[in-house]
Scaffold this active site. Structure first.
Site, PDB file in Angstrom:
ATOM      1  N   GLY A  26      -2.335  18.500  -5.502  1.00 33.38           N
ATOM      2  CA  GLY A  26      -1.298  19.079  -6.350  1.00 33.38           C
ATOM      3  C   GLY A  26      -0.453  20.159  -5.718  1.00 33.38           C
ATOM      4  N   SER A  27      -0.343  20.166  -4.386  1.00 32.30           N
ATOM      5  CA  SER A  27       0.490  21.209  -3.776  1.00 32.30           C
ATOM      6  C   SER A  27       1.980  20.952  -4.025  1.00 32.30           C
ATOM      7  CB  SER A  27       0.199  21.349  -2.282  1.00 32.30           C
ATOM      8  OG  SER A  27       0.666  20.240  -1.554  1.00 32.30           O
ATOM      9  N   ARG A  86      -3.500  -3.556 -14.685  1.00 37.25           N
ATOM     10  CA  ARG A  86      -2.477  -2.582 -14.291  1.00 37.25           C
ATOM     11  C   ARG A  86      -1.479  -2.322 -15.431  1.00 37.25           C
ATOM     12  NH1 ARG A  86      -1.764  -1.138  -9.193  1.00 37.25           N
ATOM     13  NH2 ARG A  86      -2.780  -2.892  -8.232  1.00 37.25           N
ATOM     14  N   MET A 103      -1.966   7.974  -6.581  1.00 37.03           N
ATOM     15  CA  MET A 103      -2.480   6.896  -5.731  1.00 37.03           C
ATOM     16  C   MET A 103      -2.655   5.568  -6.468  1.00 37.03           C
ATOM     17  SD  MET A 103      -2.514   8.341  -2.844  1.00 37.03           S
ATOM     18  CE  MET A 103      -3.482   7.310  -1.754  1.00 37.03           C
ATOM     19  N   ARG A 104      -1.747   5.257  -7.366  1.00 40.26           N
ATOM     20  CA  ARG A 104      -1.773   3.957  -8.029  1.00 40.26           C
ATOM     21  C   ARG A 104      -0.415   3.283  -7.875  1.00 40.26           C
ATOM     22  NH1 ARG A 104      -6.388   2.132  -8.314  1.00 40.26           N
ATOM     23  NH2 ARG A 104      -5.722   0.576  -9.822  1.00 40.26           N
ATOM     24  N   HIS A 131       6.957  10.865   0.008  1.00 39.88           N
ATOM     25  CA  HIS A 131       6.108  10.174   0.988  1.00 39.88           C
ATOM     26  C   HIS A 131       6.156  10.961   2.295  1.00 39.88           C
ATOM     27  CE1 HIS A 131       4.028   6.726   2.694  1.00 39.88           C
ATOM     28  NE2 HIS A 131       4.798   6.860   3.753  1.00 39.88           N
ATOM     29  N   ASP A 186       6.818   2.229  -1.384  1.00 44.15           N
ATOM     30  CA  ASP A 186       7.488   3.127  -0.419  1.00 44.15           C
ATOM     31  C   ASP A 186       8.798   2.545   0.126  1.00 44.15           C
ATOM     32  OD1 ASP A 186       5.325   4.870  -0.720  1.00 44.15           O
ATOM     33  OD2 ASP A 186       4.238   3.996   0.953  1.00 44.15           O
ATOM     34  N   LEU A 209       4.806  21.532   4.510  1.00 49.64           N
ATOM     35  CA  LEU A 209       5.691  22.685   4.283  1.00 49.64           C
ATOM     36  C   LEU A 209       7.104  22.211   3.939  1.00 49.64           C
ATOM     37  CD1 LEU A 209       4.617  25.154   7.128  1.00 49.64           C
ATOM     38  CD2 LEU A 209       4.198  25.375   4.664  1.00 49.64           C
ATOM     39  N   GLU A 252       7.793  19.175   2.640  1.00 48.60           N
ATOM     40  CA  GLU A 252       7.716  18.488   1.337  1.00 48.60           C
ATOM     41  C   GLU A 252       7.959  19.481   0.197  1.00 48.60           C
ATOM     42  OE1 GLU A 252       4.397  15.850   0.580  1.00 48.60           O
ATOM     43  OE2 GLU A 252       4.032  15.612   2.714  1.00 48.60           O
TER      44      GLU A 252
HETATM   45  C1  GRF Z   1       1.697  14.467  -0.011  1.00 48.90           C
HETATM   46  O1  GRF Z   1       1.612  14.476   1.375  1.00 48.90           O
HETATM   47  C2  GRF Z   1       2.674  13.427  -0.492  1.00 48.90           C
HETATM   48  O2  GRF Z   1       3.750  13.240   0.364  1.00 48.90           O
HETATM   49  C3  GRF Z   1       1.829  12.182  -0.540  1.00 48.90           C
HETATM   50  O3  GRF Z   1       0.567  12.627  -0.989  1.00 48.90           O
HETATM   51  C4  GRF Z   1       0.397  13.994  -0.653  1.00 48.90           C
HETATM   52  C5  GRF Z   1       0.104  14.720  -1.926  1.00 48.90           C
HETATM   53  O4  GRF Z   1      -0.239  16.065  -1.689  1.00 48.90           O
HETATM   54  N1  GRF Z   1       2.432  11.183  -1.377  1.00 48.90           N
HETATM   55  P1  GRF Z   1      -0.316  17.092  -2.887  1.00 48.90           P
HETATM   56  O5  GRF Z   1      -1.310  16.505  -3.896  1.00 48.90           O
HETATM   57  O6  GRF Z   1       1.041  17.232  -3.477  1.00 48.90           O
HETATM   58  O7  GRF Z   1      -0.836  18.367  -2.286  1.00 48.90           O
END
Ligand code: GRF
Length: 204
Positions: free
Chosen positions: A15-16, A68, A93-94, A112, A148, A175, A177
Site C-alpha cells: 500500500g505504498s 472471476r 494482484m487479480r 506498473h 499491462d 520513489l 511511482e
Molecule cells: C508497485 O510496484 C506497483 O507498481 C505494482 O505493485 C507494487 C505495489 O506496491 N503494481 P505498493 O503496494 O503500492 O507498495
C-alpha cells in the site's frame, strides 16, 4: 472547484502507492478524494494505511467466489455503494473479467513498475535486470482486458546501475511511482486526460 472525483484504490499488499495517493489527495485543490480502499487479501498492509487515514476499507476475498465474474460483481457492488467515479489499482494482484474492465474503461488506472510495453506481468525488476536494460521506470495506464497493455497516461524513467539488485532497483522505481501515480490521477480526475477510441487524449 468542482466536486472531487470519488476514487477507490484496489490493493493486495503493502500500500505504498495508496499512501502516496492519500497524501496527494489531502491538498484542497486536488481533484480526487480517496473514498474507498478495497483489498482481496485480509492481511494486506495497505489496510492499515487506510485505517490510519480513516478511509473506509473493505476486504473482498477472491477465494470466496466460484468465478472471476462473481468476484468482480462483488467488487462492482462495493464501488457502486460508495458512489465511486474512478478506480486506481495499486498492487492489486487479480485479473478482472472483460465485462468489468469494459464497464470501467477510461475510469480505471493501474501502475506498473516498468516502462511498458517492456516487462509485463510479474517479477518485473528481475526481468529488467535479466534483459540488461540501462533504463527502467514505471507506467500509469488505463486498464484494458489484456494484462499491462492499456493506453499509457504517464511514465517516469530511472537509471539501472551495473550493481543493482531487485531490491535496489525496486526502491528507485518506487520513489518515482509515488510521484507519478498522484500526477496521473490528477489529470484523469480533472478531465485533462481522457481515453477516446482506445487512445489517450490530452486536452490541456
Ligand atoms: C508497485 O510496484 C506497483 O507498481 C505494482 O505493485 C507494487 C505495489 O506496491 N503494481 P505498493 O503496494 O503500492 O507498495
Amino acid at each position: 472547484m468542482t466536486k472531487k472525483k470519488r476514487t477507490a484504490v484496489l490493493i493486495s499488499g503493502r500500500g505504498s502507492n495508496l499512501a502516496a495517493l492519500i497524501e496527494a489527495s489531502r491538498a484542497p485543490s486536488y481533484p480526487a478524494e480517496i473514498a474507498l480502499v478495497l483489498s482481496n487479501v485480509e492481511t494486506a498492509e495497505g489496510l492499515k494505511v487506510a485505517a490510519t487515514a480513516a478511509i473506509p476499507s473493505k476486504i473482498i476475498s477472491h477465494m470466496t467466489f466460484p468465478a472471476r465474474e462473481d468476484f468482480d460483481a462483488a467488487i462492482d457492488a462495493a464501488l457502486a455503494e460508495a458512489n465511486i467515479d474512478i478506480i486506481c489499482e495499486a498492487g492489486f494482484m487479480r485479473i478482472h473479467s472483460d465485462g468489468f474492465v469494459r464497464k470501467w474503461l477510461g475510469r480505471m488506472l493501474n501502475i506498473h513498475p516498468s516502462l511498458l510495453p517492456a516487462f509485463k506481468g510479474i517479477r518485473v525488476h528481475q526481468q529488467a535486470l535479466d534483459a540488461g536494460v540501462r533504463i527502467s521506470g514505471c507506467t500509469v495506464h488505463f486498464v484494458v482486458p489484456e494484462l499491462d497493455s492499456g493506453p499509457i497516461i504517464a511514465q517516469a524513467a530511472v537509471p539501472v546501475f551495473p550493481d543493482d539488485t531487485v531490491a535496489t532497483l525496486q526502491q528507485r522505481v518506487l520513489l518515482e511511482e509515488h510521484k507519478l501515480y498522484p500526477a496521473a490521477l490528477k489529470q484523469v480526475a480533472e478531465g485533462s486526460v481522457v481515453l477516446r477510441e482506445g487512445k489517450v487524449v490530452f486536452l490541456g
